[in-house]
Design an enzyme around this catalytic site. Structure first.
Site, PDB file in Angstrom:
ATOM      1  N   SER A 159     -10.949  -6.453   4.774  1.00 44.55           N
ATOM      2  CA  SER A 159     -11.113  -7.272   3.569  1.00 44.55           C
ATOM      3  C   SER A 159      -9.890  -7.132   2.677  1.00 44.55           C
ATOM      4  CB  SER A 159     -12.353  -6.809   2.806  1.00 44.55           C
ATOM      5  OG  SER A 159     -12.430  -7.403   1.527  1.00 44.55           O
ATOM      6  N   TYR A 172     -17.371  -0.547  -1.857  1.00 45.44           N
ATOM      7  CA  TYR A 172     -16.998  -1.551  -0.849  1.00 45.44           C
ATOM      8  C   TYR A 172     -15.491  -1.542  -0.605  1.00 45.44           C
ATOM      9  CZ  TYR A 172     -16.829  -6.050   1.592  1.00 45.44           C
ATOM     10  OH  TYR A 172     -16.618  -7.045   2.519  1.00 45.44           O
TER      11      TYR A 172
END
Length: 276
Positions: A159, A172
Site C-alpha cells: 500500500s 495499518y
C-alpha cells in the site's frame, strides 16, 4: 504470458483482487479464489465461469494454517499445484485508528475520541496479524508447491501507507510497511529456488473497506477525500483495472523474469508529490 497456470488469490472477494481474478481467468489461468467470505468469493467464481473461465471459490482463513492447508488440498485436487500466489488479504480495524490527525491534549479528556494513548493493543495486533501474518502463512503453505516444481511467483499487495504513513491509521501503515519489507526479504531468501517475489503498492482506490471514509451517506466526497486528491497529481482515484498492467507484467515469466524484490507504486503520482 503462459496460460493453464494455477493462480491462488487470497482476499479474492474484494474489489481489487476480484478484478485480478477476472483478468487472469480471461488470460487462460485457473483461478482459486480464497476468502473467509466464501459466499462472496463464490459469486465472483460463478461470474468467471459463466464467461468461459475456470475458477473455484475456497473458504480460507489466512490467520489459521490448518484452514490454509485444507484450502491447499482443495486447490490441488481441482487444478493441481499452485504456480502463482497473490497475497491480497488485508485490512484495517477501528481499534487501531485515532480520531484526529494531530494530537491535542484535550483529546485525552474526551471519551468520544480515540487519542494515541487510547489505541487498543488488541486492535493493533489484529491489523498486524491480518496484513503480515495473513501474507506469511499463505506463503508458507502454497510455496511448498513452488519448491516441488522448482519455480514460482509471489505477488504481495502492499500500500501507499507503507511508503508514506497516513494520518490516523498507524497500525495499518506499519503493517503494510512490514509487507513491503517481507517482500524484499523473501525475494532474497528464495532467489536460488527460482521463485520471484514482488509487490504492488496501490495508491487510492475506492473499495468496500474505505468507501464510508471517502464519501458521506449522500455520496459526496469527505474532507479526507479532498486531502487525498489534493496530494495525488492525477487528481482522481484509481480504477481497479488500472492495476492490471502491473499485475500482468509481474506474472509474465517472459516479461519480468529478472524482476524480484521490488514494490511497484500504482498511485497517480502520490508517492512522488511533496505537497508543495
Amino acid at each position: 504470458m503462459q496460460t493453464n497456470k494455477t493462480v491462488v488469490i487470497t482476499g479474492a472477494a474484494g474489489v481489487l483482487c476480484s478484478t485480478f481474478a477476472f483478468d487472469l481467468a480471461q488470460k487462460g489461468m485457473n483461478v482459486a479464489l480464497l476468502d473467509l467470505n466464501v459466499t462472496a468469493a463464490q459469486k465472483v467464481a460463478d461470474e468467471i465461469n459463466k464467461k468461459g473461465g475456470k475458477a473455484i471459490a475456497v473458504e480460507a482463513n489466512v490467520l489459521e494454517k490448518e484452514s490454509l492447508e485444507k484450502a491447499h488440498e482443495i486447490v490441488k485436487q481441482e487444478f493441481g499445484t499452485c504456480d502463482i500466489l497473490i497475497n491480497g488479504a488485508g485490512g484495517n480495524n477501528p481499534k487501531g485508528t485515532t480520531s484526529s490527525e494531530y494530537f491535542l491534549k484535550d483529546d485525552m479528556q474526551d471519551e468520544n475520541l480515540t487519542s494515541f494513548f487510547d489505541l487498543d493493543p488488541k486492535g493493533i495486533e489484529f491489523v498486524f496479524n491480518l496484513n503480515f501474518l495473513g501474507t506469511l502463512l499463505p506463503t508458507q503453505v502454497f510455496t511448498k508447491d513452488f519448491i516441488e516444481n522448482n519455480k514460482g511467483n509471489i505477488i504481495n499487495i502492499s500500500s501507499m501507507n507503507a511508503l508514506k504513513p497516513l494520518t490516523k491509521i498507524p497500525a495499518y501503515s506499519g503493517a503494510k510497511a512490514a509487507v513491503s519489507n517481507f517482500t524484499q526479504w523473501l525475494a532474497v531468501h528464495f532467489a536460488n529456488q527460482n521463485i520471484r517475489v514482488n509487490a504492488i503498492a496501490p495508491g487510492f482506490f475506492v473499495t468496500n473497506q474505505n468507501k464510508a471514509l471517502l464519501f458521506d451517506e449522500n455520496g459526496n466526497p469527505t474532507a479526507r477525500t479532498h486531502k487525498i486528491l489534493a496530494h495525488t497529481p492525477m487528481a482522481r482515484f484509481g480504477k481497479p483495472e488500472e492495476l492490471l498492467g502491473t499485475l500482468e507484467w509481474l506474472v509474465n515469466e517472459e516479461a519480468s523474469s529478472f524482476v524480484t524484490g521490488i514494490v511497484v507504486p500504482v498511485d497517480g503520482g502520490f508517492s512522488a508529490y511533496s505537497g508543495v
